[in-house]
Design an enzyme around this catalytic site. Structure first.
Site, PDB file in Angstrom:
ATOM      1  N   LYS A   9       9.963  15.159 -21.705  1.00 15.74           N
ATOM      2  CA  LYS A   9       9.585  16.353 -22.454  1.00 15.74           C
ATOM      3  C   LYS A   9      10.643  16.685 -23.517  1.00 15.74           C
ATOM      4  CE  LYS A   9       6.898  18.317 -18.605  1.00 15.74           C
ATOM      5  NZ  LYS A   9       6.691  19.488 -17.713  1.00 15.74           N
ATOM      6  N   TYR A  49      -3.020  19.669 -21.144  1.00 10.66           N
ATOM      7  CA  TYR A  49      -2.874  20.615 -20.028  1.00 10.66           C
ATOM      8  C   TYR A  49      -4.116  21.495 -19.859  1.00 10.66           C
ATOM      9  CZ  TYR A  49       2.149  19.628 -19.211  1.00 10.66           C
ATOM     10  OH  TYR A  49       3.361  19.047 -18.886  1.00 10.66           O
ATOM     11  N   PHE A  57       1.260  30.932 -17.998  1.00 11.40           N
ATOM     12  CA  PHE A  57       2.308  30.192 -18.704  1.00 11.40           C
ATOM     13  C   PHE A  57       1.760  29.135 -19.671  1.00 11.40           C
ATOM     14  CE2 PHE A  57       1.633  28.217 -14.507  1.00 11.40           C
ATOM     15  CZ  PHE A  57       1.342  26.908 -14.866  1.00 11.40           C
ATOM     16  N   ARG A  85       5.825  10.280  -9.094  1.00  6.59           N
ATOM     17  CA  ARG A  85       5.908  11.705  -8.732  1.00  6.59           C
ATOM     18  C   ARG A  85       7.056  11.940  -7.755  1.00  6.59           C
ATOM     19  NH1 ARG A  85       2.798  15.696 -11.369  1.00  6.59           N
ATOM     20  NH2 ARG A  85       2.596  16.799  -9.401  1.00  6.59           N
ATOM     21  N   THR A  91       7.593  20.141  -8.920  1.00  2.23           N
ATOM     22  CA  THR A  91       7.414  20.854 -10.189  1.00  2.23           C
ATOM     23  C   THR A  91       8.585  21.808 -10.431  1.00  2.23           C
ATOM     24  OG1 THR A  91       5.037  20.756  -9.804  1.00  2.23           O
ATOM     25  CG2 THR A  91       5.792  22.260 -11.517  1.00  2.23           C
ATOM     26  N   ARG A 102      14.193  15.568 -11.425  1.00  2.00           N
ATOM     27  CA  ARG A 102      14.310  17.016 -11.621  1.00  2.00           C
ATOM     28  C   ARG A 102      15.411  17.617 -10.746  1.00  2.00           C
ATOM     29  NH1 ARG A 102       7.797  17.989 -11.671  1.00  2.00           N
ATOM     30  NH2 ARG A 102       7.427  17.765 -13.918  1.00  2.00           N
ATOM     31  N   ASN A 112      11.483  21.499 -17.189  1.00  2.00           N
ATOM     32  CA  ASN A 112      11.674  20.509 -16.122  1.00  2.00           C
ATOM     33  C   ASN A 112      11.654  19.047 -16.588  1.00  2.00           C
ATOM     34  OD1 ASN A 112       8.956  20.322 -16.479  1.00  2.00           O
ATOM     35  ND2 ASN A 112       8.374  20.933 -14.396  1.00  2.00           N
ATOM     36  N   HIS A 115       7.275  14.724 -17.448  1.00  6.21           N
ATOM     37  CA  HIS A 115       5.892  14.826 -16.973  1.00  6.21           C
ATOM     38  C   HIS A 115       5.480  13.507 -16.346  1.00  6.21           C
ATOM     39  CE1 HIS A 115       1.543  15.197 -16.804  1.00  6.21           C
ATOM     40  NE2 HIS A 115       1.506  14.001 -17.345  1.00  6.21           N
ATOM     41  N   GLU A 126      -5.063  10.572 -19.068  1.00  5.65           N
ATOM     42  CA  GLU A 126      -3.906  10.888 -19.909  1.00  5.65           C
ATOM     43  C   GLU A 126      -3.491   9.695 -20.783  1.00  5.65           C
ATOM     44  OE1 GLU A 126      -2.035  14.401 -17.049  1.00  5.65           O
ATOM     45  OE2 GLU A 126      -0.987  12.492 -17.165  1.00  5.65           O
TER      46      GLU A 126
HETATM   47  P1  GTP Z   1       3.671  17.986 -15.108  1.00  3.55           P
HETATM   48  O1  GTP Z   1       4.134  16.636 -14.708  1.00  3.55           O
HETATM   49  O2  GTP Z   1       4.347  18.498 -16.358  1.00  3.55           O
HETATM   50  O3  GTP Z   1       2.160  18.064 -15.200  1.00  3.55           O
HETATM   51  O4  GTP Z   1       4.151  18.948 -13.942  1.00  3.55           O
HETATM   52  P2  GTP Z   1       3.525  19.136 -12.490  1.00  3.55           P
HETATM   53  O5  GTP Z   1       2.325  18.259 -12.327  1.00  3.55           O
HETATM   54  O6  GTP Z   1       4.637  18.981 -11.542  1.00  3.55           O
HETATM   55  O7  GTP Z   1       3.074  20.657 -12.521  1.00  3.55           O
HETATM   56  P3  GTP Z   1       1.729  21.301 -13.123  1.00  3.55           P
HETATM   57  O8  GTP Z   1       0.841  20.238 -13.666  1.00  3.55           O
HETATM   58  O9  GTP Z   1       1.207  22.240 -12.123  1.00  3.55           O
HETATM   59  O10 GTP Z   1       2.318  22.152 -14.316  1.00  3.55           O
HETATM   60  C1  GTP Z   1       2.557  21.547 -15.583  1.00  3.55           C
HETATM   61  C2  GTP Z   1       3.842  22.082 -16.152  1.00  3.55           C
HETATM   62  O11 GTP Z   1       3.688  23.462 -16.409  1.00  3.55           O
HETATM   63  C3  GTP Z   1       5.052  22.030 -15.211  1.00  3.55           C
HETATM   64  O12 GTP Z   1       5.719  20.792 -15.254  1.00  3.55           O
HETATM   65  C4  GTP Z   1       5.922  23.117 -15.775  1.00  3.55           C
HETATM   66  O13 GTP Z   1       6.648  22.652 -16.924  1.00  3.55           O
HETATM   67  C5  GTP Z   1       4.907  24.137 -16.239  1.00  3.55           C
HETATM   68  N1  GTP Z   1       4.722  25.172 -15.209  1.00  3.55           N
HETATM   69  C6  GTP Z   1       4.056  25.077 -14.023  1.00  3.55           C
HETATM   70  N2  GTP Z   1       4.099  26.214 -13.342  1.00  3.55           N
HETATM   71  C7  GTP Z   1       4.824  27.062 -14.107  1.00  3.55           C
HETATM   72  C8  GTP Z   1       5.245  28.414 -13.966  1.00  3.55           C
HETATM   73  O14 GTP Z   1       4.949  29.064 -12.964  1.00  3.55           O
HETATM   74  N3  GTP Z   1       5.985  28.935 -14.983  1.00  3.55           N
HETATM   75  C9  GTP Z   1       6.323  28.219 -16.102  1.00  3.55           C
HETATM   76  N4  GTP Z   1       7.052  28.808 -17.054  1.00  3.55           N
HETATM   77  N5  GTP Z   1       5.947  26.960 -16.265  1.00  3.55           N
HETATM   78  C10 GTP Z   1       5.214  26.388 -15.301  1.00  3.55           C
HETATM   79 MG    MG Z   2       0.756  18.178 -13.696  1.00  2.00          MG
END
Ligand code: GTP
Ligand code: MG
Length: 149
Positions: A9, A49, A57, A85, A91, A102, A112, A115, A126
């Site tokens: 990212k 997304y 968010f 993962r 996350t 992470r 974080n 992705h 994707e």
């Molecule tokens: P990705 O690999 O980026 O898809 O992350 P993930 O699969 O572990 O989490 P998810 O798909 O649920 O969320 C996508 C992204 O949104 C996360 O990686 C975070 O950067 C962001 N995100 C998720 N939850 C929150 C939250 O509660 N607050 C904020 N600020 N960002 C969030």
């Molecule tokens: Mg995700």
């Protein structure tokens, strides 16, 4: 062969972590099949997304992800979606074990650094969203028989 979509990212790029992240996937034995340094548009991130569109968010997430260049990658190997993962951690960086990407390199959920696709089906979607077919390469790794039995 199974493939996944990984992105360093914009915060990971700014913090100089592209090499570190590539190194971990390379050393694990996974094979890169596509890689590009690019800046995604906010529209593109909204599509990427779209499942999170109703989250509070979501607008900030799409802005952050399009705020600077990122490194989009496709990696291949047995079980790569799930293993990537695990290598990434949770996350929430605070829930991520030390040793995970992470867990080692970031602090906040909204910054974080990496992705990774969450399932094989998502990965295929994707990869198609981020790469043109001619940007992906099927090739044989010279050390294949030293990584796979
Ligand atoms: P990705 O690999 O980026 O898809 O992350 P993930 O699969 O572990 O989490 P998810 O798909 O649920 O969320 C996508 C992204 O949104 C996360 O990686 C975070 O950067 C962001 N995100 C998720 N939850 C929150 C939250 O509660 N607050 C904020 N600020 N960002 C969030
Ligand atoms: Mg995700």
């Amino acid at each position: 062969q199974e493939r996944t979509f990984i992105a360093v990212k914009p915060d990971g790029v700014q913090r100089g972590l592209i090499g570190e992240i590539i190194k971990r996937f390379e050393q694990k034995g996974f094979k890169p099949c596509g890689m590009k340094f690019m800046q995604a548009s906010e529209e593109h991130m909204k599509k990427h997304y779209e499942d999170l569109a109703d989250k509070p968010f979501y607008p900030g997430l799409c802005k952050y992800m399009s705020s600077g260049p990122l490194c989009a990658m496709c990696w291949e190997g047995t079980g790569v979606v799930k293993t990537a993962r695990k290598m990434m951690g949770e996350t929430k960086p605070a829930d991520s074990a030390p040793g995970s990407i992470r867990g080692d390199y970031c602090i906040e959920i909204g910054r974080n650094i990496i992705h990774g696709s969450d399932a094989v089906e998502t990965a295929n979607k994707e990869i198609a969203l981020w790469f043109k077919p001619e940007e992906l390469f099927s090739w044989t790794q010279g050390n294949h028989s030293w990584i796979f039995e």
